[in-house]
Scaffold this active site. Structure first.
Site, mmCIF file in Angstrom:
data_model
loop_
_atom_site.group_PDB
_atom_site.id
_atom_site.type_symbol
_atom_site.label_atom_id
_atom_site.label_comp_id
_atom_site.label_asym_id
_atom_site.label_seq_id
_atom_site.Cartn_x
_atom_site.Cartn_y
_atom_site.Cartn_z
ATOM 1 N N HIS A 45 -4.647 14.660 -9.292
ATOM 2 C CA HIS A 45 -4.778 13.261 -9.679
ATOM 3 C C HIS A 45 -3.812 12.867 -10.798
ATOM 4 O O HIS A 45 -3.442 11.696 -10.922
ATOM 5 C CB HIS A 45 -6.221 12.964 -10.104
ATOM 6 C CG HIS A 45 -7.166 12.933 -8.944
ATOM 7 N ND1 HIS A 45 -7.302 11.834 -8.125
ATOM 8 C CD2 HIS A 45 -8.005 13.878 -8.436
ATOM 9 C CE1 HIS A 45 -8.192 12.086 -7.171
ATOM 10 N NE2 HIS A 45 -8.633 13.327 -7.340
ATOM 11 N N ASP B 260 -1.623 9.589 -10.628
ATOM 12 C CA ASP B 260 -1.565 8.552 -11.659
ATOM 13 C C ASP B 260 -0.128 8.230 -12.049
ATOM 14 O O ASP B 260 0.219 7.069 -12.297
ATOM 15 C CB ASP B 260 -2.341 9.000 -12.906
ATOM 16 C CG ASP B 260 -3.846 8.955 -12.696
ATOM 17 O OD1 ASP B 260 -4.292 8.425 -11.656
ATOM 18 O OD2 ASP B 260 -4.587 9.458 -13.573
ATOM 19 N N ASP C 262 0.856 -1.187 0.000
ATOM 20 C CA ASP C 262 0.000 0.000 0.000
ATOM 21 C C ASP C 262 0.891 1.236 0.000
ATOM 22 O O ASP C 262 1.813 1.344 0.818
ATOM 23 C CB ASP C 262 -0.907 0.004 1.230
ATOM 24 C CG ASP C 262 -1.899 1.150 1.212
ATOM 25 O OD1 ASP C 262 -2.957 0.998 0.579
ATOM 26 O OD2 ASP C 262 -1.604 2.192 1.822
ATOM 27 N N GLU D 112 -4.658 2.287 -4.314
ATOM 28 C CA GLU D 112 -3.200 2.331 -4.258
ATOM 29 C C GLU D 112 -2.613 1.058 -3.633
ATOM 30 O O GLU D 112 -1.471 1.050 -3.172
ATOM 31 C CB GLU D 112 -2.731 3.549 -3.464
ATOM 32 C CG GLU D 112 -3.142 3.574 -2.006
ATOM 33 C CD GLU D 112 -4.508 4.209 -1.767
ATOM 34 O OE1 GLU D 112 -4.757 4.610 -0.619
ATOM 35 O OE2 GLU D 112 -5.315 4.296 -2.710
ATOM 36 N N ASN E 213 -2.612 13.071 -4.090
ATOM 37 C CA ASN E 213 -3.725 13.572 -4.893
ATOM 38 C C ASN E 213 -4.191 14.952 -4.428
ATOM 39 O O ASN E 213 -4.475 15.837 -5.230
ATOM 40 C CB ASN E 213 -4.897 12.587 -4.841
ATOM 41 C CG ASN E 213 -4.672 11.368 -5.723
ATOM 42 O OD1 ASN E 213 -4.008 11.452 -6.751
ATOM 43 N ND2 ASN E 213 -5.224 10.242 -5.320
#
Length: 234
Positions: free
Chosen positions: A136, A140, A123, A165, A131
């Protein structure tokens, strides 16, 4: 279309053959098909229905005439349809952002494994902050980077974007210690190259219930986060 006799001599061919396979234009009457450069590696004994050549895919239909002494080969360029089919297969099995398998396909593939190993659940630490602070698009980019690192370090193993994630890796025929070493090597590189870190939990799989093992790995992941993140627990 081209026509062969029983000894693989070329009897005739049409204009399209010259356009798709230029060596036909330099051939002489009665030339052996194996001397046509583009067809030198095709198996004229087995006569497979698909033939790949120079980034093209062809479908081949063979008809026999005159008591099997003559064979007519009808070749169709199916490159576009094959590419579309492969694209659909990718969409059905891969996560479009990271290039890893999606969760559903990962679980399907796990049914094929008849070996023990380890599960690792990863994780990304504080991903929401990425973010929130950078947008975002940057988030990404981080996910794509993680996907590339997993492919780099665990090539030949089974991995997926498990959700958001989170990433899940199955390492066949591995121990806790060997899985930890691989993950730790990746963790150190990511920490050096990227401002974002990850936490991970590892659990052993011996052919038992998959979801129970993943749940154990999840508990170890939670333990890693409780201990301050950027670490691996097993």
């Amino acid at each position: 279309v081209f026509v062969l006799d029983e000894y693989d001599h070329v009897l005739r061919f049409n204009r399209a053959c010259r356009e798709y396979f230029p060596s036909f234009a330099q051939s002489k009457a009665g030339e052996l098909i194996e001397n046509i450069k583009e067809w030198a590696v095709y198996d004229f004994v087995e006569q497979p229905a698909h033939y790949e050549l120079d980034d093209k895919v062809y479908h081949i239909k063979v008809s026999r005439m005159e008591n099997n002494k003559v064979r007519v080969f009808v070749i169709t360029d199916i490159t576009d349809s094959e590419m579309a089919k492969k694209q659909l297969e990718l969409l059905a099995t891969r996560d479009g952002l990271t290039g890893l398998y999606n969760r559903r396909y990962f679980m399907e593939k796990m049914e094929e494994f008849k070996t023990s190993g380890t599960f690792a659940l990863l994780d990304i630490d504080h991903f929401k902050k990425v973010n929130d602070q950078h947008g975002h698009f940057e988030g990404d980019k981080v996910l794509t980077y993680f996907g590339n690192q997993i492919i780099k370090y665990f090539k030949g193993n089974l991995y997926c974007r498990y959700g958001g994630e989170e990433f899940l890796i199955f390492i066949p025929d591995s121990t806790m210690e060997s899985a930890f070493r691989q993950l730790e090597e990746m963790r150190k590189e990511i920490q050096m190259q990227c401002k974002v870190t990850f936490s991970a939990g590892i659990a052993v799989y011996n052919g038992n219930n998959i979801m129970e093992v993943i749940d154990r790995a999840d508990k170890k992941l939670y333990e890693a986060k409780q201990q301050g993140r950027n670490r691996i627990c097993y």
